[in-house]
Design an enzyme around this catalytic site. Structure first.
Site: not given
Length: 201
Positions: A8-9, A65, A68-70, A98, A133, A137
């Site tokens: 994004d911007h 972003c 980074g969460v959004g 993993h 493994r 998962r």
């Protein structure tokens, strides 16, 4: 490797730096924007990068972003996308080894340019181990994806479903923008220039 990258911007400047860096690493880069600092919405960037992986135009992706969460929240809504927000090099390669992570998400307001380069290098240099493994998962993750995408809720379940924020629909937002002339009717932290933290790189 074919890498789709989007921002994004708030992530535009870091994206430009990483596009050049990836090309120096002899990676094929699919730059999906944004191409300037005009305000855009991170879900659009997440969808563009995710779709590039889903339709086979890219092997992996990078999203940027402000925090980074959004972008990571948005990207993981696409079936088959395994996005991880990584601000340390261990997670950037271990997420691939993993968890078969196929999108690296970065916060341009959190990491500087040198660390961002190290994160990208760790991400593109890693490969999924394929150990039983880890496959087990991943199969469970895939099963969750199918289960909840196909689930048909009855009216009572819908009534009791968790509502996080009653955001108006897109048409309502567009009408508000047209009436006010404001391009950002619901500004948030990601709408501010990332000037809070100097770039150590």
């Amino acid at each position: 490797m074919r890498i789709a990258i989007g921002a994004d911007h708030a992530g535009f400047e870091l994206k430009e730096l990483l596009v050049a860096y990836l090309r120096n690493l002899n990676q094929q880069v699919l730059d999906l924007g944004t191409h300037n600092t005009d305000h855009v919405d991170y879900p659009d960037s997440a969808e563009a990068v995710g779709e590039a992986i889903r339709d086979g135009r890219a092997d992996r992706g990078i999203l940027i972003c402000c925090s980074g969460v959004g972008a990571s929240v948005a990207a993981t809504k696409l079936p088959g996308i395994r996005a991880g927000l990584c601000h340390d090099t261990y997670s950037a390669h271990q997420g691939v080894e993993h968890d078969d992570m196929n999108i690296l998400v970065l916060g341009a307001c959190v990491v500087g340019s040198e660390l961002a380069r190290e994160l990208v290098r760790a991400f593109v240099g890693a490969t999924f181990t394929g150990e039983e493994r880890h496959r087990r998962r991943l199969e469970k993750i895939h099963a969750l994806e199918i289960r909840y995408s196909q689930q048909q809720r009855n009216p009572e379940e819908k009534k009791n479903a968790l509502t996080i924020y009653p955001y108006p629909d897109v048409d309502t937002l567009l009408k508000q923008e047209a009436a006010s002339g404001d391009k950002a009717p619901l500004p948030g932290p990601g709408d501010k220039p990332c000037t809070e933290r100097p770039d150590p790189g």
